[in-house]
Design a protein around this motif. Structure first.
Motif, PDB file in Angstrom:
ATOM      1  N   ALA A  65       0.841  -1.080   0.158  1.00  0.00           N
ATOM      2  CA  ALA A  65       0.140   0.067  -0.071  1.00  0.00           C
ATOM      3  C   ALA A  65       0.870   1.176   0.152  1.00  0.00           C
ATOM      4  O   ALA A  65       0.312   2.328  -0.745  1.00  0.00           O
ATOM      5  CB  ALA A  65      -1.089   0.000   1.255  1.00  0.00           C
ATOM      6  N   ASN A 119      -7.635   7.498  -5.498  1.00  0.00           N
ATOM      7  CA  ASN A 119      -7.968   6.759  -4.741  1.00  0.00           C
ATOM      8  C   ASN A 119      -7.093   5.586  -4.971  1.00  0.00           C
ATOM      9  O   ASN A 119      -6.710   4.984  -6.044  1.00  0.00           O
ATOM     10  CB  ASN A 119      -9.486   6.113  -4.860  1.00  0.00           C
ATOM     11  N   GLY A 120      -6.623   4.889  -3.797  1.00  0.00           N
ATOM     12  CA  GLY A 120      -5.735   3.733  -3.890  1.00  0.00           C
ATOM     13  C   GLY A 120      -4.113   4.221  -3.991  1.00  0.00           C
ATOM     14  O   GLY A 120      -3.526   3.233  -4.026  1.00  0.00           O
ATOM     15  N   SER A 174      -4.948   7.363   2.507  1.00  0.00           N
ATOM     16  CA  SER A 174      -5.643   6.874   3.831  1.00  0.00           C
ATOM     17  C   SER A 174      -4.587   5.992   4.738  1.00  0.00           C
ATOM     18  O   SER A 174      -4.679   6.112   6.099  1.00  0.00           O
ATOM     19  CB  SER A 174      -6.908   6.221   3.583  1.00  0.00           C
ATOM     20  N   THR A 175      -3.665   5.120   4.103  1.00  0.00           N
ATOM     21  CA  THR A 175      -2.810   4.252   5.007  1.00  0.00           C
ATOM     22  C   THR A 175      -1.912   5.042   5.243  1.00  0.00           C
ATOM     23  O   THR A 175      -1.556   4.769   6.528  1.00  0.00           O
ATOM     24  CB  THR A 175      -2.315   3.261   3.790  1.00  0.00           C
ATOM     25  N   SER A 190     -10.994   1.160  -2.847  1.00  0.00           N
ATOM     26  CA  SER A 190     -11.000   2.390  -2.431  1.00  0.00           C
ATOM     27  C   SER A 190     -12.448   2.953  -2.572  1.00  0.00           C
ATOM     28  O   SER A 190     -13.307   2.379  -3.339  1.00  0.00           O
ATOM     29  CB  SER A 190     -10.006   3.072  -3.354  1.00  0.00           C
ATOM     30  N   ASN A 197     -13.561   3.551  -6.399  1.00  0.00           N
ATOM     31  CA  ASN A 197     -13.885   2.291  -6.991  1.00  0.00           C
ATOM     32  C   ASN A 197     -15.102   1.644  -6.375  1.00  0.00           C
ATOM     33  O   ASN A 197     -15.919   1.252  -7.138  1.00  0.00           O
ATOM     34  CB  ASN A 197     -12.771   1.198  -6.997  1.00  0.00           C
ATOM     35  N   ASP A 206     -11.472  10.754  -6.102  1.00  0.00           N
ATOM     36  CA  ASP A 206     -10.365  11.133  -6.625  1.00  0.00           C
ATOM     37  C   ASP A 206     -10.697  11.813  -7.948  1.00  0.00           C
ATOM     38  O   ASP A 206     -11.776  11.725  -8.594  1.00  0.00           O
ATOM     39  CB  ASP A 206      -9.130  10.629  -6.411  1.00  0.00           C
TER      40      ASP A 206
END
Length: 502
Positions: free
Chosen positions: A23, A43-44, A48-49, A398, A401, A428
């Protein structure tokens, strides 16, 4: 205290894996004291991680790399450690307890006590003082259960809970996704005050206008890596988008032209719902996008929910589809009549998180077997560029998605009327453009779209007409070229320009 180079917060070489999936792949960035530092990416991309590393959600033992605050390396094992170190975070996904009151949520884990017992009166008084300070006098009834509040108000409660800690670093993940323009402006004012007081603010958003209005610098992530940090005064939004997606993106500005002889698909006559909407009438034509604007609580979501058969109180008025009166007494009846809804809260109302991507995409379809669902899902995944396998749990995708899945489940048999409630919330810029493309393509096929959005630029961009709601009533119909100032003026009841008087 800051480090010699002025950095208060430094994340260096962060690597985080979930099983065989990487990630974060050496992500790094540094933010100064008294700075609002933007963080963006598709996104992805790993945003967030990275925030969860900073917040102690992912403990130090689960990743490689270092986090330093004022030159001191932090080895956080929990969110409590992060809070004690001076890091407060407001996550995109709300962490409130729906059954508890606003006051109980605000003071959860730090309740004042008397004789060893929680002092309910003191909890309520302290919570009221916090809301009065950060939101406005009498703005929120702190005795109300959070679950009874709209998602926008819940977001405000979450932000207030973080602000009370007087943190050295305040992190906000998509904080305005459910806020109205006036609420967002209030938040921006607070962030600027915090910056002036020396607080470091990390601001995560997909909205370029917000990033450039607020942030001193922006760090961009792509595929778990840091691809650049730029000063907002020296770059354009297109420069940042290019860093995010790794390619040029064509960004349109106007809705497609509406045919002059487009037939009326949906007619709403004097629709009222007790306590929610009052005497609403509208007409929606084939291939048309009608935007619904208005402040939080204006009735936008209530109107869409009612049209989809979700009203829980008495409904009066008439709804016609293709000139024939219909009774939209349930979502099943609405779907049978040719209606589809993309709800505001995709996780609670748009998806079944325990099911796979394929199973979610097939939810509205009476399919004979799993093979057919798998085949449809594979086509939809390729068509919508969904990053995820058909058999993967939709919960692992995400936000952008997941939103494509919510929209994609209606595309096998396109509806006559598509109801969109905050269609790009938390999405996004790349996925947002793709969703806009889907909406445009559906309109070209004759689908009529009724869209509620708190993002006024989105309303302006996609709508052929704009209906402004206030206190459950349609109080103005504006052309696509209406300015944001005029939309806000009608939404709030302030004086408007003569050209936009209803």
């Amino acid at each position: 205290m800051t480090t010699p180079d002025g950095a208060r917060l430094e994340l260096s070489g962060i690597v985080k894996r979930f099983g065989g999936v990487t990630a974060l792949d050496g992500a790094s960035f540094a933010a100064r004291a008294g700075e609002i530092h933007g963080l963006c990416g598709e996104n992805g991309a790993g945003k967030s991680t990275l925030l969860k590393v900073l917040a102690g959600v992912h403990p130090h033992s689960s990743y490689h790399g270092s986090v330093r605050l004022d030159g001191v390396e932090l080895t956080m094992r929990s969110t409590t450690d992060a809070r004690r170190a001076g890091v407060a975070i407001v996550h995109q996904e709300l962490t409130l307890v729906p059954e508890m009151t606003v006051a109980e949520n605000l003071l959860l884990g730090r309740e004042p006590r008397r004789f060893g017992f929680i002092d309910d009166a003191a909890v309520e008084a302290r919570a009221r003082a916090l809301c009065d300070r950060f939101v406005g006098q009498g703005s929120i009834d702190v005795r109300t259960a959070v679950g009874r509040l709209g998602i926008g108000v819940q977001q405000i409660v979450e932000i207030v809970r973080a602000l009370q800690d007087e943190a050295r670093v305040l992190v906000l993940d998509e904080p305005t996704a459910a806020l109205t323009g006036s609420e967002a402006a209030r938040l921006f004012e607070w962030l600027r005050r915090l910056r002036s007081a020396g607080t470091t603010c990390i601001y995560v958003s997909h909205r370029m206008d917000e990033l450039f209005a607020l942030c001193d610098r922006i760090t961009v992530l792509r595929d778990g890596k840091t691809v650049g940090t730029v000063e907002t005064a020296k770059v354009t939004g297109q420069d940042v988008v290019r860093l995010m997606v790794g390619r040029e993106m064509a960004i349109g500005t106007h809705p497609s032209a509406l045919s002059a002889d487009a037939a009326a698909v949906l007619e709403v006559r004097s629709l009222s719902v007790d306590g929610a909407i009052e005497d609403v009438s509208l007409e929606l034509h084939a291939g048309e996008v009608v935007g619904l604007a208005g402040a939080m609580g204006s009735g936008r979501t209530a109107l869409l929910s009612t049209l989809f058969g979700c009203a829980t109180t008495k409904v009066s008025g008439e709804v016609l589809l293709g000139g024939a009166a219909v009774q939209l007494s349930s979502p099943r009846a609405a779907i049978a009549a040719g209606m589809a809804l993309v709800p505001e809260d995709r996780k609670a109302r748009g998806l079944v998180l325990e099911l796979s991507v394929a199973e979610n995409l097939a939810l509205p379809l009476p399919l004979a077997d799993a093979d057919e669902a798998e085949s449809i899902a594979e086509r939809r995944i390729a068509e919508l560029r969904i990053r995820g396998r058909a058999g993967s749990a939709v919960a692992t995708l995400s936000g952008g998605n997941q939103q494509k899945v919510v929209l994609g489940k209606w595309l096998h048999h396109p509806p006559r009327v598509l109801l969109l409630d905050e269609p790009t919330r938390g999405v996004d810029v790349g996925a947002r453009e793709e969703i806009y493309g889907i909406i445009t393509a559906l309109c070209k096929k004759g689908v009529a779209v009724l869209m509620a959005s708190s993002d006024l630029s989105e309303v302006q961009r996609l709508s052929h007409r704009i209906l402004v709601l206030r206190r459950g009533r349609v109080i103005a119909e504006l052309p696509a070229g209406a300015s944001q100032d005029d939309i806000v003026a009608h939404s709030t009841g302030l004086p408007t320009s003569p050209a936009c008087t209803p």
